[in-house]
Design an enzyme around this catalytic site. Structure first.
Site, PDB file in Angstrom:
ATOM      1  N   GLU A  94      -3.155  -6.106  13.479  1.00 22.99           N
ATOM      2  CA  GLU A  94      -3.644  -5.249  12.394  1.00 22.99           C
ATOM      3  C   GLU A  94      -5.116  -5.534  12.075  1.00 22.99           C
ATOM      4  OE1 GLU A  94      -1.232  -5.396   8.833  1.00 22.99           O
ATOM      5  OE2 GLU A  94      -2.478  -3.927   7.782  1.00 22.99           O
ATOM      6  N   ARG A 136       4.358   8.977   7.639  1.00 23.91           N
ATOM      7  CA  ARG A 136       4.157   8.358   6.331  1.00 23.91           C
ATOM      8  C   ARG A 136       3.119   9.061   5.470  1.00 23.91           C
ATOM      9  NH1 ARG A 136       4.509   2.133   8.533  1.00 23.91           N
ATOM     10  NH2 ARG A 136       6.751   2.219   8.836  1.00 23.91           N
TER      11      ARG A 136
END
Lengths: 651, 254
Positions: free
Chosen positions: A438, A343
């Site tokens: 996360e 990414r």
């Protein structure tokens, strides 16, 4: 000037702070599990654990802790735990099953993740993650997750960025939804059994410490506005990332950093805040009041080709531009991985061609993601099975059909690799306070690979925390549940109350959303895809100015004793502003480029990031040092025993 | 996305200050509405305007804003989630409305969904149904290898078609009986189509249907309104399937 921005702290000890077990990387987790102190089933029933957040990590942890016998109190600000933003994860979940017989292994998933993270993650954690990954698939199938299957009835796989094997399991473009609903089904099961209590529409506004240990929380009931105290023997934060600091991101509009930021201000270290992932394929911004950026799954790059017209400002309809007049820049620059580069690499490349003037009109900040070739080659039915719902979503938002015209995409903030610093046991630097999913910093280094967030959230919740929390609780047998009437609870609640009153009493003119947008602009422009000392210093100045303005001019309509969404927003934005400052300081101090953190000053001749292992092979573990003092920079050295960091190349 | 003509709209919005309040419609005029705004962005902008004027903004819920979390949802001009097929409110864009139009906005209405404030309703009754068996009782640690039991692709795909439910409540709001039949049957069918769901299928259907009645939802009278309004296009054949499951369980003496 630079010296005053932070204070040098200590070097963390890998054994006593990070608690990394001895032995070769392949044996660490087994050794740990074999020697970690256990809590007997009878004693587990005497412990209460608070879990904050009901996404993949929080839901899977709650269910598993309840299964083991603990009493679990699960908090979410949503009306139902099923709504947490893990639900929106599209593309898939990685696991080293090697069902495709294409050369995958635990080692390869481990290595890919280390390399994907540009060698800024802790080896021991990443190996453990790869090792656990196959079990997640087994369990998810057993509880009814309808993964994609082949005609023979066995599971199907696809590829994601930064890897050369097919190890991603998926459920159309709704893998997160299916995995979350699976984990939530287990939460409901244990709720039905009386082992979990769910507190929906409760927002956690502070952590209560007693003798330095996390022993409870203060939560605001979002319906009545009442502040409530809850005690526990340990607290687990599973509140997700802080990408919404940038205002526009692929996160849900309510995703926030308040719980982790409160924890930081109570003494939990914050790891690598500047590692913020910008996802290459989100829908471009179309108007100034846009509330979010919608993601188009990375899986589309399996079959989709990214391109711009070779001629700048070409206004022809994309379908009228012949192949030889299209610039497939990812395929050209990165022949080995092509459109499936990681990414960070793809995002920077897209930005680079747009900065060069090749971006699509009218804004110049968009490129094509084109599946028309794939539709021609594979037929509509196969493409529909893989991406049908994504195409539908694209058409709803843009009014254009990807079946007929190439999609337009541009990078957007997506995921935060940084988060609360945790030990190998997922414990923060506050004893008894754990961070999973996360919300912690642990496994993705400076850049996360696609389909690895779901893997990490579920690994933490189903398989890691339930073991490691025992190592904390085993030393606390017989400890009573703290008294919520104690001085510590009262004092913390009072502080929360005063802060709410302060927010309301400003009584300025500007809605919290407008401050949020301003913060977002500063961070995106100056602390975004590429950063320089100059841009960062400027950002810092602007954020500090914004903070002053906020506390002078924010307008919160209504009072605190009812549903008040403006009050909720104001509190979150105030925290985002402070966090934005720490992100910027971290980005300033890290004078290298690695993964998602790209400093203009540190790049190779080809424009690729230039890592500086001699000086920066460490985790920055920031420590709060009071309102008016610069934060303290502690360092956890990254020791590479199993692998050698190399120059990360996808060419 | 060609030339941008902005619109002027009249919004009639349901305002209700808590469950005890009677509630009423209030009218707002909004100018310069950009067709590229989503419906919720349009309300965001109206709210910012109201806040600047020192007025209470309209309370409504949303989160992911990409049609998957199921948080958003209200009735627009008499239709749950608006008139666009298979679309949640957050995915509905203003280009589907006309300049000068009057838009009526009110909460999902059902006995089991009390209004908390303005457009925010309490949908917890849905979770109270799911907790009564909307799961497979398998412990972490005891699952066999994922490929041990082959599942025909067709069944797995069909299971997905029902598992895709986002729990928004539109089916209930659309139903004249406020029945939760589509919502409940979607879970029953998802798990009945997979071999992993079979050991508990009789108990599941029995308990969930009982829970549905207990929570104050009405019965199904086959109006098909639920299927029409479902943003995920869940088929009413799920209800038939759940009925089949119910009678199957009865015949087996459960």
């Amino acid at each position: 000037m630079m010296e005053k921005l932070w204070k040098d702290g200590r070097t963390l000890d890998l054994e006593t702070d990070s608690r990394i077990p001895d032995g070769p990387v392949e044996e660490k987790w087994t050794r740990y599990k074999g020697t970690v102190p256990l809590v007997s089933p009878a004693n587990k029933r005497r412990f209460t654990i608070i879990v904050v957040g009901s996404g993949l990590a929080g839901a899977s942890a709650s269910a598993t802790l309840a299964q083991l016998g603990y009493n679990v109190l699960l908090f979410t600000y949503h009306d139902s735990p099923r709504r947490a933003h893990s639900i929106a994860a599209q593309g898939g979940i990685n696991a080293a099953k090697n069902y495709q017989n294409d050369g995958d292994s635990i080692w390869r998933l481990f290595y890919d993740t280390m390399k994907g993270g540009d060698f800024r993650a802790r080896e021991a954690n990443v190996y453990r993650l790869a090792e656990i990954s196959p079990q997640i698939i087994d369990y998810s199938v057993a509880i009814g997750v309808p993964f994609a299957r082949e005609y023979g009835g066995l599971l199907a796989n696809r590829s994601f960025g930064g890897v050369l094997v097919q190890r991603t399991f998926y459920a159309r473009g709704q893998t997160g939804q299916q995995l979350l609903l699976g984990a939530i089904s287990q939460v409901l099961r244990w709720w039905n059994e009386g082992r979990i209590k769910i507190f929906p529409r409760h927002e956690v506004l502070d952590i209560v410490l007693i003798d330095g240990h996390a022993k409870g929380i203060i939560a605001r009931d979002l319906i009545t506005g009442e502040l409530k105290r809850f005690a526990a023997h340990a607290v687990v934060l599973a509140t997700g990332g802080y990408g919404n600091a940038y205002f526009l991101s692929t996160n849900a509009v309510n995703s926030n950093a308040t719980a982790i930021w409160r924890a930081y201000k109570r003494g939990a270290y914050f790891g690598n805040p500047c590692f913020v992932q910008v996802h290459p394929t989100a829908l471009p911004e179309t108007h100034e009041y846009q509330s979010k950026r919608t993601l188009m799954s990375e899986s589309l790059r399996n079959d989709g080709r990214v391109w711009v017209p070779r001629k700048k400002g070409d206004t022809r309809h994309p379908n009228e531009i012949p192949h030889e007049e299209r610039w497939y820049f990812l395929e050209e620059w990165y022949p080995a991985y092509g459109n499936l580069v990681p990414r960070d690499v793809a995002s920077r490349a897209i930005k680079r061609v747009c900065d060069m003037g090749y971006g699509l009109p009218p804004t110049g900040r968009a490129v094509y993601l084109d599946l028309l070739d794939a539709i021609k080659e594979q037929g509509k039915e196969r493409i529909d099975a893989k991406y049908g719902n994504l195409f539908e979503m694209y058409e709803k938002i843009t009014g254009e059909s990807p079946w007929e015209v190439p999609m337009k995409i541009y990078p957007a903030v997506h995921y935060t690799m940084g988060g609360l610093w945790v030990s190998y046991e997922l414990q923060t630097s506050i004893p008894g306070l754990f961070a999973i999913g996360e919300a912690n910093f642990s496994d993705h280094g400076a850049n996360r690979l696609g389909a690895s967030a779901l893997m990490q959230g579920l690994a933490d919740g189903y398989y890691i925390l339930p073991y490691t929390i025992g190592s904390y609780l085993a030393h606390r047998l017989g400890e009573k549940l703290p008294d919520t009437e104690s001085e510590e609870f009262r004092k913390t609640e009072q502080e929360v109350k005063e802060r709410i009153e302060r927010l309301i009493s400003v009584n300025g003119k500007t809605p919290p959303d407008e401050f949020h947008m301003k913060l977002g602009h500063i961070l995106w422009d100056k602390v975004g895809l590429s950063r320089s000392k100059e841009s960062l210093l400027q950002a810092l100045e602007e954020i500090r100015e914004l903070k002053k303005e906020f506390w002078k001019d924010v307008k919160v309509v209504g009072d605190a004793n009812t549903i008040n969404q403006e009050l909720e927003k104001a509190g979150r934005v105030a925290d985002f502003i402070e966090l934005g400052e720490l992100i910027t300081i971290d980005a300033l101090h890290r004078e290298e480029s690695c993964g998602a953190h790209f400093r203009e000053e540190y790049k190779t001749e080809e424009g690729e990031p230039l890592r500086r292992d001699d000086e920066f092979a460490y985790v920055a573990a920031w420590q709060y040092n009071g309102e008016d003092n610069p934060p303290i920079l502690n360092k956890e050295p990254l020791k590479f025993e199993a692998i050698k960091p190399t120059v990360r190349s996808y060419k | 996305m060609s030339e941008k003509k902005t619109m002027r709209l009249t919004l009639k919005v349901w305002r209700q200050n808590g469950p005890q309040d009677q509630g009423r419609f209030e009218t707002y005029e909004l100018d310069n509405v950009n067709p590229d705004w989503s419906f919720l962005e349009m309300l965001d902008i109206l709210n910012m305007k109201l806040v600047r004027e020192g007025k209470e903004p309209i309370a409504f819920e949303s989160d992911c804003r990409e049609g998957i979390c199921g948080t958003c949802g209200f009735v627009i001009n008499g239709r749950a989630h608006g008139h666009l097929h298979k679309t949640t409110v957050c995915q509905l864009h203003m280009r589907h409305f006309k300049d000068g139009e009057t838009i009526v906005i009110e909460p999902f209405r059902a006995t089991a969904f009390p209004v908390l404030k303005d457009l925010i309703i309490d949908r917890s009754a849905m979770d109270f149904i799911l907790k009564r068996g909307g799961y497979i009782s398998v412990n972490v640690g005891s699952a066999p290898d994922a490929n041990t039991i082959p599942v025909p692709k067709h069944n797995s795909d069909r299971a997905f078609d029902f598992a895709t439910c986002i729990g928004c409540g539109a089916c209930i709001a659309a139903c004249p009986n406020a029945s939760a039949a589509l919502f409940v049957s979607a879970k029953i069918t998802h798990l009945a189509l997979l071999p992993q769901g079979h050991p508990e299928r009789e108990k599941r259907v029995d308990e969930m249907l009982t829970a549905m009645e207990e929570q104050g939802f009405g019965g199904c009278s086959n109006t098909y309104a639920c299927e029409v309004e479902c943003p995920k296009g869940i088929s009413i054949t799920g209800i038939a399937r759940a009925n089949l499951e119910y009678w199957r369980a009865k015949l087996k003496g459960n």
